[in-house]
Structures are given as structure tokens and as C-alpha cells.
Design an enzyme around this catalytic site. Sequence first.
Site, short mmCIF file in Angstrom:
data_model
loop_
_atom_site.label_atom_id
_atom_site.label_comp_id
_atom_site.label_asym_id
_atom_site.label_seq_id
_atom_site.Cartn_x
_atom_site.Cartn_y
_atom_site.Cartn_z
N ASP A 178 8.15 -5.03 -0.01
CA ASP A 178 7.00 -4.91 1.07
C ASP A 178 6.26 -3.84 0.29
O ASP A 178 6.45 -2.68 0.30
CB ASP A 178 7.79 -4.35 2.34
N ASP B 99 10.25 -11.54 11.39
CA ASP B 99 10.79 -10.18 10.72
C ASP B 99 10.93 -9.13 11.79
O ASP B 99 10.08 -9.01 12.46
CB ASP B 99 9.72 -9.87 9.55
N GLU C 56 2.46 -2.33 0.72
CA GLU C 56 1.15 -2.29 1.46
C GLU C 56 0.54 -1.09 1.69
O GLU C 56 0.90 -0.08 0.96
CB GLU C 56 1.48 -2.86 2.91
#
Length: 435
Positions: A136, A47, A138
Site C-alpha cells: 500500500d 478491506d 499512498e
Amino acid sequence: MPREGGGIHVKRTSLLVALVVMGAFLPETAHATEVGDAGTEGIRGIDVSNWTGEIDWEAVAGGGGTFAFVYASEGVNYRNPLFETQEEGAAAAGLIRGAYHFAQPHESDGATQADFFVGNGGGWVADGRTLPGVLDVEDNPYGGRNGLDTCYGLDQPQTVAWLRDFISRYWQRTGRDAIIYTTTSWWQTCTGDSTAFGRNPLWLARWGAEPGMLPAGWPRHTFWQVADRGTLPGGQNVFNGPLSALRTLAQPPAELAAAGRPVGRHAYDVTVLNTGPIPATRVSVIGRTFGGQRIVRASRGCRFSATAVRCTIAKLDPEHKARLRFTTRSKDRGEPEGSWGGPGGSRGKSEGNRSRPGDRSRPGGSRGGPGGTGRPAKANAAKANADKANRDVRGGKAGTSGERGRAVDTERNGYRRGVKITMGTVMLTIGSARG
């Protein structure tokens, strides 16, 4: 994977017609597989973000990289300025690739950020080389600046609602289930360990030798980020499965559903719906009669003898449906009551009717069930049984095929005559309770 850092923060049945529906689908592309390092064997990938800079993608492919995720967007107003260069480089090197969006749940609702993501590189195309987009979620890396906690100031129900909003809009825009990137710790803290997203592939972030405990709702991870740096550029990742499964994630098979209803005493409407994200081609419907019945009429595109019929649907686009009608009569009786044409009788042509966006489990998206309204006046006894069968289809109990298909065989439910549809591993019975 925020923009300001290089790594993750972290029946006496008088009739029975068995129908087999098969689809030939668009082809896949191929790519080589490699074995990972640092004690992790599997399909390796990376990534990358704007912080990774320019990348020698040929070296990535030569060094064992098979897939790549490229940072595309963040919140509602930031776009990676290197996205096109990085994504096109990965594609040119033959990697299977996808894009990811770094969530900022405090900035807007989930649907707005999903739209921003899709509009800035996060869409999906059926080319066999593009993975579904990644959400994503987090720890908040900007707490010192925005004054919010690790969950962006949202409580657990608000976080789950935000995630659902994003996931639903992404599916509406692309037909794919977004991949969710997260850590077990963040998921437990900010969602209360929600089990609501198990159908979305999990990309687990945990640096170490083992993935460890997974967030609730997932029996297995799909991707695992094992380190923030390594022998390849960017984050180091492993796909949890064989190369064929990675290709399928990029290019899933067409998913077909079927439902039907009796029309009069001797006619049956069958609706085939493409519930997946790619077109189905050369869909075959094969039927055979039992119980002293013979087919006397069938929709255009069908060929039949006395007891067998074969129909071909040349192409069925995503969320489109095709209707077929079969008319029968007893070998020792006169003409059937079922008429050619009639309600829902489109003669097997693929129709442009689309189901409601986001409604993944309702074939045809119509209240009256596939085939439309116009039920005969004396069909009250049959209606309950037919509706039950159609509810089974819409609820996923029967009548679906494809990657998520499972073997389900509904019984005859007391029908005296009916149609038995077999599609892949799934079976469904519709019919009439009348004599």
C-alpha cells in the site's frame, strides 16, 4: 490505509523431435460469486484494519463479500493487533483473503519492510484461498508529525528504487508478485508515472462511479476500491474479472520453462524447469522423431518405441528442474555417438538445483545453459545456435508456459538436425549445424 484512520488517504533436418509438456497442477478451492451494489457489478470484497474492529464474517459472506484484504503491518515496527482474528475469521467464512502492508519509505529500505511484512502475516501459501500480499503506497498521512511531503521526502528515482527493492524481496520470499495499491495522483507525483511495475497486479483507489485514468504501466486494474464505506464493513472493493480469474490469482497454475542442447551427434539434453510458485505434478513430455531417425535410449521414467517417446515427471517443485536425454540413430546407420549418461544426464530425476533468487527469466540459473557444461570438442558450430536458442528461453522469447505463456515458434535456424520442443503454446528449436 494507515493505522490512524479508517479510510484510505487517498535445417536438412535429419532429426526432429516434437515434445509436448503438460502439467497437472494442485487443485483449487471454490467460492460463490455475488453482484455488487452502488452501480458496480462484479466480484465484491472488503478491506479492513484495526479501526474496523470485530467483524461478522458470516454476514460479510452472506451479504455478497467474496474476498477480503486485512491490514497486517506498517513500516518496520507496527503490526495490526487484530490481524489474526480478522484473517482467520475471513478464512473460516470461506472468503479468499490477503494481507496488506502500509509503506513508510522514509523508515527503511524496501527489502527490510518486505521482510517485516512477510514475517507478520504477509506471506503466501498455495491453498487456493490466499491472495498475494499488497504493498500500500499512498499520500503520507503523517506529514504534520514527521514533517515530510506526500512522497515521504523521497524524489521520484528514489521512490521507484524503493518500490523495486520491496517488490523484488517479496518475490524472493514468496514467489509471487505483490499487488500494488495506490492512487493515480500519488503514482504520477511520486514515481513520475513509472511504467516499471506493470507485471504487478494493480489495486486502484478511486472513490466514485468509474475508476478513471490508471497509473502508467497498467492497461487495466485488478482491484478497484470504490468507496471507504458501504453496505459491508470496511472499504468497498470490486475485482475486475470473473471468479475464475480471482481463484487463479490466489492459486496460479504451475509455470514451466524448457531449454536444451545437443550432446554429440545424436543425443539431446532437455531441461524442464518449474518457474512458478507451486509444484507441478504429473508433467508429461511427449516426443516423436522425424527424418529417418529412431529413439534408442531415453531417460528413466520414459517409455519409447522406434519413433515415439513419453516421459513423466511425477513432481517438480518451484524453481527445481528435471533433465531428460534422448539418444537416436539413423535407421540405416550404426550406433549413435551420443552416450548414455554423460554431462547433465540425470536420467530424468527431478533435481534440487535452484535458480538464483529473484531471477525469474533464467531457467536453471546456470551460466552454461541447462544441461551443464561438457560440450563435445567439435561442437563449436553447434554452440552458437544452441546458445542462441537457450538465450531465447532465458530472455522469455520462447520456452515458457503457464498463465503468461504466449505462442512463439522459433524456426530451425539452419540446423541440420535438432530437437523441437513444444510446451503449451510455446515452441523452441535446438540442434546442431553439422552434417
